[in-house]
Design a protein around this motif. Structure first.
Motif, PDB file in Angstrom:
ATOM      1  N   ASP A  89      -5.423   2.539   4.162  1.00 15.58           N
ATOM      2  CA  ASP A  89      -4.497   1.415   4.268  1.00 15.58           C
ATOM      3  C   ASP A  89      -5.195   0.147   4.781  1.00 15.58           C
ATOM      4  OD1 ASP A  89      -2.354  -0.253   4.545  1.00 15.58           O
ATOM      5  OD2 ASP A  89      -1.200   1.058   5.868  1.00 15.58           O
TER       6      ASP A  89
ATOM      7  N   ALA B 151      -3.630   0.405  -2.513  1.00 15.39           N
ATOM      8  CA  ALA B 151      -4.195  -0.920  -2.307  1.00 15.39           C
ATOM      9  C   ALA B 151      -3.026  -1.863  -2.082  1.00 15.39           C
ATOM     10  CB  ALA B 151      -5.023  -1.356  -3.512  1.00 15.39           C
ATOM     11  N   VAL B 152      -3.320  -3.139  -1.862  1.00  9.27           N
ATOM     12  CA  VAL B 152      -2.273  -4.161  -1.823  1.00  9.27           C
ATOM     13  C   VAL B 152      -2.564  -5.155  -2.939  1.00  9.27           C
ATOM     14  CG1 VAL B 152      -1.759  -3.931   0.627  1.00  9.27           C
ATOM     15  CG2 VAL B 152      -3.547  -5.521  -0.098  1.00  9.27           C
TER      16      VAL B 152
ATOM     17  N   TYR C  80       0.840  -1.193   0.000  1.00  6.47           N
ATOM     18  CA  TYR C  80       0.000   0.000   0.000  1.00  6.47           C
ATOM     19  C   TYR C  80       0.877   1.244   0.000  1.00  6.47           C
ATOM     20  CZ  TYR C  80      -3.220   3.616   1.562  1.00  6.47           C
ATOM     21  OH  TYR C  80      -3.961   4.772   1.645  1.00  6.47           O
TER      22      TYR C  80
ATOM     23  N   ALA D  96      -8.431  -3.352  -1.695  1.00  5.92           N
ATOM     24  CA  ALA D  96      -8.380  -1.995  -1.152  1.00  5.92           C
ATOM     25  C   ALA D  96      -9.514  -1.778  -0.162  1.00  5.92           C
ATOM     26  CB  ALA D  96      -8.474  -0.971  -2.280  1.00  5.92           C
TER      27      ALA D  96
END
Length: 490
Positions: A464, A374-375, A358, A455
């Motif tokens: 986060d 996002a991751v 993130y 996200a």
């Protein structure tokens, strides 16, 4: 012939004998005297002269209160309300109890045993700081005297169950019939009976207690819940960074103005809540939130460089299709349930390898593309994707850039997003449980390989996800050092 006596009775005498007999004078006199005596007796009975009363009757007339001796006044020794409904008063010779908030009292032989707290009430407390099992808290009230009906009374014992509802045992001379008074307005006025004002205060307190029972399990501990209930304002956590999010709690309805926008406080449990997203544009500093201060600490995020084909790069230039999708997304995220739908901590939605954390500043084909909020978790295509927590499907559709996408509403303006899926297994309006399979990993849309783009959005601002993994937002009260537990990378 007159004066002649020939041996016969005189004519006059013969005439009287032939007439009716007359009563003799003496019996007639006796009847008259008897009648007079009866009149005297009747007069005596009616007028009841003081002289002929019996001695006890004379004493009763002289001291009328002695005829019906009042019961001895009970002297109260102590009292305790064990909750809003139950309590007792101990006198020198008896104990009286109530189970209806002091409306009625019943004699008992001894102080009742302590009541067990209702299920789930431990640590939640009454609105003034006491608990159902231990209602002795006086909510900060200390008093040596009080005023009732324009007279001051010395206070022997006082107990406030809430900020409004209080009981006081005062020293009196018997005119109060026991000396126990109740207040429903924080001690400004006192009553001998549970009046409408007191009943209303008890009703409000019960409603708040029910709200606390609903809200308290969301916190990490009973102590954290008590801290929340005692606080006018709560900022969870009180320190954040750009790209983060905080949860606000207030005791009263209202709103919070933050970063150019007004956020409405929504009721839940015993408080009023909203999420405040900390956008990447928020400068470090200290910001007042009610009577608390939110500290924004500086944070630098790493950079990431991607190389994609020109065909893929051109996808990002189709602003018309992107805008159409964005309108659809904004509509779906514009309506959120006004309650916390999540069940405890959030889970990582897929077993995969973190490829993009993130907040990384992203460059595509050497040009700045913005922050990746996002991751990205790489996993083989078809890998099951789980709902991060309980929620309602707000959108499940094929979109231009993010491909097959799902947005879950977790309530209070918080959404989780699942993008680039190969398959959707839910539809809009479905209610899902934490861990339920909602789709499969894919590479649809603007994607360089099979992965899940995951996200969180708080009021349409990306925040986060690491703040949620292994945590509930209510656990943020512990502080920032614990809020990132369970994170999968920065």
């Amino acid at each position: 012939m007159a004066g002649r006596n020939d041996g016969r009775e005189p004519a006059g005498l013969r005439h009287r004998r032939k007439g009716p007999k007359r009563p003799k004078p003496l019996p007639l006199l006796g009847w008259a005297l008897a009648a007079a005596g009866a009149s005297v007796v009747l007069a005596i009975l009616v007028r009841e002269p003081e002289a002929i009363r019996s001695q006890p009757e004379q004493e009763e007339a002289a001291y009328p209160a002695a005829a019906a001796v009042a019961p001895a006044r009970r002297e109260p020794v102590e009292f305790r309300m064990t909750d809003l409904d139950h309590g007792w008063i101990r006198y020198k010779d008896v104990v009286r109890t109530t189970s209806d908030g002091g409306v009625t009292w019943t004699d008992r032989g001894a102080v009742p045993a302590a009541r067990e707290p209702d299920a789930g009430t431990e640590g939640q407390g009454l609105p003034g700081g006491g608990t159902e099992a231990e209602a002795g808290a006086d909510a900060g009230h200390r008093m040596s005297s009080l005023r009732y009906h324009d007279k001051d009374y010395a206070v022997k014992q006082v107990q406030f169950l809430t900020e409004e509802i209080g009981w006081a045992l005062v020293q009196d001379d018997g005119e109060l019939g026991g000396g126990l008074l109740v207040s429903g307005d924080g001690g400004r006025t006192w009553q001998q009976e549970v009046t409408g004002l007191v009943r209303d205060a008890i009703r409000r307190a019960k409603e708040e207690l029910a709200g606390r029972r609903k809200e308290a399990p969301l916190y990490a501990s009973a102590e954290a819940a008590q801290l929340a209930f005692r606080s006018e304002w709560l900022v969870m956590p009180e320190t954040a960074v750009p790209g983060g999010v905080v949860l606000i709690r207030h005791k009263k309805p209202g709103s919070v103005y933050w970063n150019g926008r007004t956020y409405l406080l929504e009721p839940y449990g015993a408080g009023y809540f909203t999420y405040l997203p900390i956008g990447m544009d928020v400068a470090p500093g200290r910001y007042p939130i009610g009577d608390k201060t939110l500290t924004i600490a500086p944070k630098r995020y790493p950079s990431q460089y991607l190389e994609v084909t020109e065909e893929m790069n051109r996808m990002r230039q189709d602003t018309k299709r992107i805008a159409a999708d964005q309108a659809l997304i904004n509509k779906a995220r514009s309506v959120s349930q006004t309650e916390f739908l999540a069940d405890g901590p959030y889970v990582i939605p897929v077993d995969g390898r973190l490829t993009t954390p993130y907040g990384h500043t992203r460059y595509v084909n050497g040009k700045f593309s913005g922050a990746h909020l996002a991751v990205d978790l790489a996993a083989p295509e078809g890998t099951p994707v789980k709902a991060a927590n309980d929620g309602v499907v707000a959108l499940a559709d094929s979109l231009y850039l993010t491909g097959n996408s799902i947005y879950l509403d977790h309530g209070m303006g918080l959404f989780s997003q699942y993008a680039h899926l190969s398959k959707l297994q839910v539809k809009a309006g479905d209610r899902v449980r934490k861990g339920e399979i909602i789709g499969l990993v894919g590479t649809t849309g603007f994607s360089t390989g099979p992965h899940l783009h995951f996200a969180f959005w708080a009021h349409n601002v990306q925040v986060d996800p690491n703040l949620f993994f292994g945590r509930s937002p209510f656990h943020w009260l512990l502080g920032t050092e614990a809020a990132g537990e369970g994170k999968i990378g920065q």
